[in-house]
Design a protein around this motif. Sequence first.
Motif, PDB file in Angstrom:
ATOM      1  N   LYS A   1       1.070  -1.052  -0.181  1.00  0.00           N
ATOM      2  CA  LYS A   1      -0.040   0.105   0.004  1.00  0.00           C
ATOM      3  C   LYS A   1       0.964   1.308  -0.047  1.00  0.00           C
ATOM      4  CE  LYS A   1      -3.590   1.577   2.923  1.00  0.00           C
ATOM      5  NZ  LYS A   1      -4.410   1.234   4.163  1.00  0.00           N
ATOM      6  N   ILE A   2       0.575   2.368  -0.921  1.00  0.00           N
ATOM      7  CA  ILE A   2       1.490   3.254  -1.069  1.00  0.00           C
ATOM      8  C   ILE A   2       0.775   4.521  -0.983  1.00  0.00           C
ATOM      9  CG2 ILE A   2       2.829   4.520  -2.778  1.00  0.00           C
ATOM     10  CD1 ILE A   2       4.173   1.855  -2.073  1.00  0.00           C
ATOM     11  N   GLN A   3       1.443   5.521  -0.499  1.00  0.00           N
ATOM     12  CA  GLN A   3       0.725   6.850  -0.048  1.00  0.00           C
ATOM     13  C   GLN A   3       1.267   7.933  -1.065  1.00  0.00           C
ATOM     14  OE1 GLN A   3      -0.274   8.148   3.775  1.00  0.00           O
ATOM     15  NE2 GLN A   3       0.698  10.096   3.594  1.00  0.00           N
ATOM     16  N   VAL A   4       0.489   8.599  -1.923  1.00  0.00           N
ATOM     17  CA  VAL A   4       0.821   9.647  -2.715  1.00  0.00           C
ATOM     18  C   VAL A   4       1.240  10.868  -1.808  1.00  0.00           C
ATOM     19  CG1 VAL A   4       0.184  11.345  -4.598  1.00  0.00           C
ATOM     20  CG2 VAL A   4      -0.913   8.611  -4.359  1.00  0.00           C
ATOM     21  N   GLU A   5       2.689  11.297  -1.847  1.00  0.00           N
ATOM     22  CA  GLU A   5       3.130  12.296  -1.287  1.00  0.00           C
ATOM     23  C   GLU A   5       2.730  13.707  -1.687  1.00  0.00           C
ATOM     24  OE1 GLU A   5       4.495  12.509   2.081  1.00  0.00           O
ATOM     25  OE2 GLU A   5       4.368  14.578   1.591  1.00  0.00           O
ATOM     26  N   GLU A   6       2.118  14.434  -0.984  1.00  0.00           N
ATOM     27  CA  GLU A   6       2.146  15.797  -1.679  1.00  0.00           C
ATOM     28  C   GLU A   6       2.774  17.006  -1.078  1.00  0.00           C
ATOM     29  OE1 GLU A   6      -2.257  16.324  -3.445  1.00  0.00           O
ATOM     30  OE2 GLU A   6      -2.549  14.986  -1.518  1.00  0.00           O
ATOM     31  N   GLU A   7       3.286  16.728  -0.162  1.00  0.00           N
ATOM     32  CA  GLU A   7       4.139  17.811   0.709  1.00  0.00           C
ATOM     33  C   GLU A   7       5.546  17.770   0.487  1.00  0.00           C
ATOM     34  OE1 GLU A   7       3.765  17.501   4.998  1.00  0.00           O
ATOM     35  OE2 GLU A   7       4.656  19.469   5.243  1.00  0.00           O
ATOM     36  N   TYR A   8       6.137  16.682   0.804  1.00  0.00           N
ATOM     37  CA  TYR A   8       7.496  16.570   0.419  1.00  0.00           C
ATOM     38  C   TYR A   8       7.818  16.078  -0.955  1.00  0.00           C
ATOM     39  CZ  TYR A   8       7.464  16.610   5.815  1.00  0.00           C
ATOM     40  OH  TYR A   8       6.960  17.130   6.793  1.00  0.00           O
ATOM     41  N   VAL A   9       9.017  16.382  -1.305  1.00  0.00           N
ATOM     42  CA  VAL A   9       9.723  15.813  -2.744  1.00  0.00           C
ATOM     43  C   VAL A   9      10.779  15.228  -2.404  1.00  0.00           C
ATOM     44  CG1 VAL A   9       8.253  17.628  -4.023  1.00  0.00           C
ATOM     45  CG2 VAL A   9      10.629  17.936  -3.237  1.00  0.00           C
ATOM     46  N   ARG A  10      11.253  14.244  -3.398  1.00  0.00           N
ATOM     47  CA  ARG A  10      12.332  13.393  -3.284  1.00  0.00           C
ATOM     48  C   ARG A  10      13.410  14.481  -4.005  1.00  0.00           C
ATOM     49  NH1 ARG A  10      14.822  10.865  -7.321  1.00  0.00           N
ATOM     50  NH2 ARG A  10      16.348   9.368  -6.644  1.00  0.00           N
ATOM     51  N   ALA A  11      13.241  14.974  -5.060  1.00  0.00           N
ATOM     52  CA  ALA A  11      14.223  15.387  -5.733  1.00  0.00           C
ATOM     53  C   ALA A  11      13.865  16.714  -6.926  1.00  0.00           C
ATOM     54  CB  ALA A  11      15.018  14.665  -6.665  1.00  0.00           C
ATOM     55  N   SER A  12      14.490  17.630  -7.405  1.00  0.00           N
ATOM     56  CA  SER A  12      14.047  18.224  -8.322  1.00  0.00           C
ATOM     57  C   SER A  12      14.725  18.308  -9.621  1.00  0.00           C
ATOM     58  CB  SER A  12      13.809  19.810  -7.793  1.00  0.00           C
ATOM     59  OG  SER A  12      15.085  20.229  -7.241  1.00  0.00           O
ATOM     60  N   VAL A  13      14.176  18.881 -10.824  1.00  0.00           N
ATOM     61  CA  VAL A  13      15.015  18.971 -12.013  1.00  0.00           C
ATOM     62  C   VAL A  13      16.158  20.139 -11.833  1.00  0.00           C
ATOM     63  CG1 VAL A  13      14.858  19.669 -14.388  1.00  0.00           C
ATOM     64  CG2 VAL A  13      13.078  18.250 -13.318  1.00  0.00           C
ATOM     65  N   GLY A  14      17.473  19.631 -12.030  1.00  0.00           N
ATOM     66  CA  GLY A  14      18.442  20.514 -11.760  1.00  0.00           C
ATOM     67  C   GLY A  14      19.319  20.216 -10.897  1.00  0.00           C
ATOM     68  N   GLY A  15      18.510  19.465  -9.672  1.00  0.00           N
ATOM     69  CA  GLY A  15      19.357  18.814  -8.655  1.00  0.00           C
ATOM     70  C   GLY A  15      20.020  17.320  -9.026  1.00  0.00           C
ATOM     71  N   VAL A  16      19.961  16.666  -7.669  1.00  0.00           N
ATOM     72  CA  VAL A  16      20.841  15.469  -7.895  1.00  0.00           C
ATOM     73  C   VAL A  16      19.859  14.225  -8.182  1.00  0.00           C
ATOM     74  CG1 VAL A  16      22.852  16.405  -7.130  1.00  0.00           C
ATOM     75  CG2 VAL A  16      21.155  15.242  -5.616  1.00  0.00           C
ATOM     76  N   GLY A  17      18.735  14.215  -8.310  1.00  0.00           N
ATOM     77  CA  GLY A  17      17.610  13.033  -8.586  1.00  0.00           C
ATOM     78  C   GLY A  17      18.282  12.133  -9.278  1.00  0.00           C
ATOM     79  N   PHE A  18      18.945  12.291 -10.314  1.00  0.00           N
ATOM     80  CA  PHE A  18      19.146  11.276 -11.385  1.00  0.00           C
ATOM     81  C   PHE A  18      20.468  10.338 -10.908  1.00  0.00           C
ATOM     82  CE2 PHE A  18      21.770  14.896 -12.808  1.00  0.00           C
ATOM     83  CZ  PHE A  18      22.999  14.034 -12.889  1.00  0.00           C
TER      84      PHE A  18
END
Length: 355
Positions: free
Chosen positions: A176-193
């Motif tokens: 069961k997975i919760q859609v997270e609407e407040e926190y983010v993991r990474a942003s474009v231009g950051g280090v998410g990749f």
Amino acid sequence: MISIEINKSSQLKEIPNPENLGFGTIFTDHMFMMDYTQDQGWHNAKIVPYGPIEFDPSMMVLHYGQETFEGLKAYKGNDGEIFLFRPEYNGQRLNDSNKRLCIPEIPIEDFIKSIEALVKIDRRWIPEGIGTALYIRPFVFATDASLKVHPAKTYKYMVILSPVGAYYTEGLNPVKIQVEEEYVRASVGGVGFAKTGGNYGAGLLAQEKAAQNGCSQVLWLDSKEHRYVEEVGTMNVFFVKEGTLITPALSGSILPGITRDSVIKIAEKLGIPVEERKIDIHEIIEASEAGQITEAFGTGTAAVISPVGTLVYQGKEYCFNHHRIGEISQKLYDLVTGIQLGEIEDLYGFRHIIR
Ligand code: COI
């Protein structure tokens, strides 16, 4: 190509029962280490007994997080052969991560050699039970003793090994997975990749919040509009919508997963249409309500394929395939693990035999 000095352990540990391995808490007899300095480049490659390392408290990685890592697995086939799965992709991804973090690259042949040499020495640790493997963790970190924020001048590259079972206690049972609407993991231009520890540290609070709501993990949305689906927990995410496999396109903030890429290639060969594109969470919710989403799953090295049984979005639950693993998810799991274990023909050249 590096030459590796080998110093074998005189006290070998007892091999654990393959039924109680869990994930990432048991380590083998040896580890690989190599140093980088500006004048010598990568040098001093050695395999030594596994154990604690000494460091200066001002070591840069502890303060500014200049580090990258990889994750892959070694498997033992029925006739005793040892396989890796696409290790050159891990080597390339490590260097892509290194470039982003201002860490010197490691030649891919040295990366593969470090892993092959260590796995060969500790081959008795490769577990053979269903769903088990020898997890390989290569990592690179800045070792300068300095509190000044700058790209370090010295680094260490290490590889450690851990015999593992399922990453999630649920195994192949849907989560069961919760859609997270407040926190983010990474942003474009950051280090998410990039595969760097900070991305995982940044995800912990949302993971805790999801656990408090009875969910195993979170579905991450994009950082700008909090609207487009990015990843699930520490994995890439796929949905089956009206027979088409859809997954977020690699946007810069999404990790280019090796299982993700393998699943796409296998699905295409099976004739399953695949779309890599932006996926609006509203599209998923509306399609779920219309009964068009028949399956959802995460992909990663650790869990391989982890079915999503239910999404929780704004307090409402959306269930896929009666919270059971779907036909396509099961087929892809069987094919990926069949290739990894050498049980089926490898039509893709994914398998890498350690000789
Ligand atoms: C994976 O799913 O393979 C991951 O990268 C998770 C890992 C950090 C344990």
